[in-house]
Design a protein around this motif. Structure first.
Motif, short mmCIF file in Angstrom:
data_model
loop_
_atom_site.label_atom_id
_atom_site.label_comp_id
_atom_site.label_asym_id
_atom_site.label_seq_id
_atom_site.Cartn_x
_atom_site.Cartn_y
_atom_site.Cartn_z
N PRO A 88 0.84 -1.21 0.00
CA PRO A 88 0.00 0.00 0.00
C PRO A 88 0.87 1.26 0.00
N ARG A 89 0.33 2.33 -0.54
CA ARG A 89 1.08 3.60 -0.54
C ARG A 89 0.96 4.24 0.84
N LEU A 90 1.86 3.84 1.71
CA LEU A 90 1.97 4.39 3.05
C LEU A 90 3.44 4.78 3.27
N PRO A 91 3.67 5.92 3.90
CA PRO A 91 2.71 6.86 4.49
C PRO A 91 1.96 7.65 3.42
N ARG A 92 0.97 8.41 3.87
CA ARG A 92 0.22 9.25 2.95
C ARG A 92 1.13 10.33 2.39
N PRO A 93 0.85 10.83 1.18
CA PRO A 93 1.69 11.87 0.60
C PRO A 93 1.82 13.09 1.53
N GLY A 94 3.05 13.57 1.67
CA GLY A 94 3.33 14.72 2.53
C GLY A 94 4.60 15.40 2.07
N ALA A 95 5.32 15.98 3.02
CA ALA A 95 6.55 16.69 2.72
C ALA A 95 7.66 15.70 2.33
N THR A 96 8.77 16.25 1.83
CA THR A 96 9.90 15.43 1.40
C THR A 96 10.94 15.40 2.51
N ALA A 97 10.75 14.49 3.45
CA ALA A 97 11.69 14.35 4.58
C ALA A 97 12.77 13.35 4.18
N LEU A 98 13.65 13.78 3.29
CA LEU A 98 14.65 12.88 2.72
C LEU A 98 15.55 12.27 3.78
N GLY A 99 16.04 13.11 4.71
CA GLY A 99 16.92 12.59 5.75
C GLY A 99 16.24 11.56 6.63
N ASP A 100 14.98 11.82 7.00
CA ASP A 100 14.25 10.86 7.82
C ASP A 100 13.98 9.57 7.05
N GLY A 101 13.72 9.69 5.74
CA GLY A 101 13.57 8.49 4.93
C GLY A 101 14.84 7.66 4.89
N MET A 102 15.97 8.36 4.82
CA MET A 102 17.26 7.65 4.84
C MET A 102 17.50 6.97 6.18
N VAL A 103 17.10 7.62 7.28
CA VAL A 103 17.21 6.99 8.60
C VAL A 103 16.40 5.69 8.64
N ALA A 104 15.18 5.74 8.09
CA ALA A 104 14.34 4.54 8.08
C ALA A 104 14.99 3.44 7.26
N GLY A 105 15.58 3.80 6.12
CA GLY A 105 16.25 2.79 5.31
C GLY A 105 17.45 2.19 6.00
N LEU A 106 18.25 3.04 6.65
CA LEU A 106 19.43 2.53 7.37
C LEU A 106 19.02 1.65 8.55
N THR A 107 17.94 2.01 9.23
CA THR A 107 17.45 1.19 10.34
C THR A 107 17.03 -0.18 9.84
N LEU A 108 16.31 -0.20 8.74
CA LEU A 108 15.90 -1.48 8.15
C LEU A 108 17.12 -2.30 7.74
#
Length: 206
Positions: A88-108
């Motif tokens: 599913p397309r989650l999270p819902r469309p919002g701002a471009t929090a690139l750094g936070d997205g990278m944190v999530a990827g590194l955590t995974l």
């Protein structure tokens, strides 16, 4: 999970700048890539004959999109492609929090259940960071942990986005950034990018 040659997490931009047609093109391109024989050959061509793949979608928050999957043959690659198609397309469309997205990827990536010779994060998006942590310091933390971070900049919104990815996103051994003009071009660009990432640095992609 048994050892692999590379653990690769896909960190995919689903922010508001990515409309639903563009999202469909992007996910379709990723799924098609994992059903491409050249991508499968890159994933299984190392000494251990396998790669571990996972994915996270990010906007102003981030959500896991596909669990860790050991790709060792066409059936497992097709299974991962299906996971991406059904996510599913989650999270819902919002701002471009690139750094936070990278944190999530590194955590995974840090939680990958398979011992891996290389650890790689593949970041794709169409805009500069405009909320949350700046990407540069996050990149530096990832590189210090031994991760290679590569980028694919989609230039339909910001024609100079590649420079931002080159200076603020990518890093680590063999790191590189690529660009594509729009999401229609994403299909071929992500195929080439995945082959290069899965094979490892220093190898040409055809």
């Amino acid at each position: 999970m048994e050892p692999v040659d590379v653990a690769l997490v896909l960190a995919v931009d689903v922010s508001a700048s990515v409309d639903f047609q563009e999202f469909a093109l992007m996910i379709g391109g990723l799924s098609a890539a994992f059903r491409d024989p050249s991508v499968l050959a890159a994933a299984t061509g190392g000494p251990r004959g396998a790669a571990a793949l996972s994915a996270v979608f990010w906007s102003d928050t981030a959500e896991p999109a596909a669990p860790w999957t050991r790709i060792q043959n066409a059936a497992s690659a097709d299974g991962f492609a299906t996971l991406l198609e059904e996510a599913p397309r989650l999270p819902r469309p919002g701002a471009t929090a690139l750094g936070d997205g990278m944190v999530a990827g590194l955590t995974l990536l840090a939680r990958c259940p398979a011992p891996a010779t290389r650890s790689v994060m593949d970041v794709s998006g169409d805009g500069r960071s405009n909320r949350g942590r700046p990407p540069g310091p996050v990149r530096d933390l990832g590189v210090a942990a031994g991760v290679t971070i590569n980028g694919l900049a989609v230039l339909d919104e910001e024609p100079d986005l590649l420079e931002h990815y080159e200076t603020e996103v990518i890093g680590g051994p063999g790191a590189f950034a690529m660009s594509c003009a729009d999401y229609a071009d994403f299909v071929e660009a992500i195929r080439r990018k995945l082959i290069r990432e899965l094979r490892g640095p220093g190898l040409l992609v055809v």
